[in-house]
Design a protein around this motif. Sequence first.
Motif, PDB file in Angstrom:
ATOM      1  N   PRO A   1       0.823  -1.219   0.000  1.00  0.00           N
ATOM      2  CA  PRO A   1       0.000   0.000   0.000  1.00  0.00           C
ATOM      3  C   PRO A   1       0.852   1.261   0.000  1.00  0.00           C
ATOM      4  O   PRO A   1       1.921   1.301   0.629  1.00  0.00           O
ATOM      5  CB  PRO A   1      -0.814  -0.128   1.295  1.00  0.00           C
ATOM      6  N   PRO A   2       0.405   2.306  -0.708  1.00  0.00           N
ATOM      7  CA  PRO A   2       1.171   3.561  -0.784  1.00  0.00           C
ATOM      8  C   PRO A   2       1.388   4.201   0.589  1.00  0.00           C
ATOM      9  O   PRO A   2       2.433   4.794   0.838  1.00  0.00           O
ATOM     10  CB  PRO A   2       0.301   4.452  -1.682  1.00  0.00           C
ATOM     11  N   ASN A   3       0.383   4.093   1.455  1.00  0.00           N
ATOM     12  CA  ASN A   3       0.483   4.645   2.809  1.00  0.00           C
ATOM     13  C   ASN A   3       0.228   3.526   3.817  1.00  0.00           C
ATOM     14  O   ASN A   3      -0.858   3.423   4.394  1.00  0.00           O
ATOM     15  CB  ASN A   3      -0.529   5.778   3.000  1.00  0.00           C
TER      16      ASN A   3
ATOM     17  N   TRP B   1       2.288  -2.469   9.395  1.00  0.00           N
ATOM     18  CA  TRP B   1       2.457  -3.176   8.111  1.00  0.00           C
ATOM     19  C   TRP B   1       3.798  -3.893   8.061  1.00  0.00           C
ATOM     20  O   TRP B   1       4.832  -3.362   8.488  1.00  0.00           O
ATOM     21  CB  TRP B   1       2.368  -2.185   6.953  1.00  0.00           C
ATOM     22  N   VAL B   2       3.767  -5.111   7.556  1.00  0.00           N
ATOM     23  CA  VAL B   2       4.982  -5.906   7.377  1.00  0.00           C
ATOM     24  C   VAL B   2       5.109  -6.245   5.897  1.00  0.00           C
ATOM     25  O   VAL B   2       4.139  -6.690   5.271  1.00  0.00           O
ATOM     26  CB  VAL B   2       4.936  -7.201   8.214  1.00  0.00           C
ATOM     27  N   CYS B   3       6.266  -6.045   5.341  1.00  0.00           N
ATOM     28  CA  CYS B   3       6.479  -6.338   3.920  1.00  0.00           C
ATOM     29  C   CYS B   3       6.245  -7.825   3.656  1.00  0.00           C
ATOM     30  O   CYS B   3       6.867  -8.681   4.295  1.00  0.00           O
ATOM     31  CB  CYS B   3       7.902  -5.957   3.518  1.00  0.00           C
TER      32      CYS B   3
ATOM     33  N   GLU C   1       9.078   2.445  -7.298  1.00  0.00           N
ATOM     34  CA  GLU C   1      10.480   2.856  -7.394  1.00  0.00           C
ATOM     35  C   GLU C   1      10.986   3.521  -6.116  1.00  0.00           C
ATOM     36  O   GLU C   1      12.107   3.263  -5.664  1.00  0.00           O
ATOM     37  CB  GLU C   1      10.652   3.822  -8.576  1.00  0.00           C
ATOM     38  N   SER C   2      10.170   4.369  -5.511  1.00  0.00           N
ATOM     39  CA  SER C   2      10.620   5.106  -4.324  1.00  0.00           C
ATOM     40  C   SER C   2      10.834   4.193  -3.119  1.00  0.00           C
ATOM     41  O   SER C   2      11.529   4.565  -2.168  1.00  0.00           O
ATOM     42  CB  SER C   2       9.602   6.198  -3.969  1.00  0.00           C
ATOM     43  N   ARG C   3      10.238   2.992  -3.156  1.00  0.00           N
ATOM     44  CA  ARG C   3      10.384   2.054  -2.028  1.00  0.00           C
ATOM     45  C   ARG C   3      11.031   0.749  -2.461  1.00  0.00           C
ATOM     46  O   ARG C   3      10.921  -0.264  -1.777  1.00  0.00           O
ATOM     47  CB  ARG C   3       9.006   1.765  -1.418  1.00  0.00           C
ATOM     48  N   ILE C   4      11.694   0.777  -3.597  1.00  0.00           N
ATOM     49  CA  ILE C   4      12.186  -0.464  -4.181  1.00  0.00           C
ATOM     50  C   ILE C   4      13.208  -1.165  -3.287  1.00  0.00           C
ATOM     51  O   ILE C   4      13.302  -2.400  -3.276  1.00  0.00           O
ATOM     52  CB  ILE C   4      12.781  -0.206  -5.591  1.00  0.00           C
TER      53      ILE C   4
END
Length: 325
Positions: A244-246, A251-253, A286-289
């Motif tokens: 999720p974006p936010n 939250w766990v990957c 991309e910003s969280r890759i």
Amino acid sequence: MSLVLLNRNWYSTSQDSHARAEWLIYKYGRAHAFFHAIRLGNNFITVEVVQVLLAKGAILSRYLAQRLMIQYGTYDPKLIEMRTKYNNNVDIPTGNPWSSGLSLPVFLKIITEVNNEMKDEIAFRGNDMELFHYLTAGTHAINDAPQTLFKNLQDIEDLILNKKFVPFPFRPRIAPSYRLPSGRTSEHYPSQDGYENNRQINLVSRAILICPDLVRLWKKIGYDEVCSDMNKLVMEGSLIVCFPPNPPNDWVCPNADFIVEKLQGLIKIGFQLTDRVIEDSIRLLESRIKIVGESLLDAFYKILGSSTPEIVKLKLIEIRSSSKS
């Protein structure tokens, strides 16, 4: 000069109702054949073409009739002139609606056929897209939507199986966005060009993510292209749910196996993990890759194996190299 005018045989074939109907179904499928026949206008669609389309199993939905009732005919130019003159802050649409080119006999033929099929449940003044919006909990956040959707599942099944609800095609990229005189891009509903707006298409893809069995219902009535039509939005939407974006604080990957399970469930019913989906997903995240990339890209590898696109390999090398530095 076009080919049909240069060759009498081609011209004769192009005027044949059976040839036109077969071409529509071949090019657009049974679910959207009527939409495109109407879009092509009075020089293409005739009462005979309508009859042949019906005989060949093209889907004639209540939603199509409802949209025709809203958008049939042309605007009054004098009224448009007056609105433009006296309502300076109001955007006045230019051009005519997508169905304005229909002849009256064709319009009446379609409405009559839908009326005969639906009998007492025609609801010409209804809007099945709006009804689908409420039944699938479009007003709820996606985490709160499943309970409402499954509560309404019987009504959704009736809408698809009996009312033949199929969303109109979404606007192709090559089609120019409709712009109002102010210069703003229009997302008014219903749209002037007939195509579904982004909001409506996103609503359908979200409903599929919540209840993938909707695909089976649409295929049952002949909407065989539902997976190819919705592929990008559904597959990328599944990944957005995973990442999720936010994200909330707890939250766990997810690991690669979890992502594989989610994507494989969609692949089994007809969706595809295409190169475009992979590339767009990587750009989207991309910003969280560096955080999500290892799980995401490993999942792609597990699903596609040796056919995994090169960009996945390059991104994995980049992530692993940066983690060592």
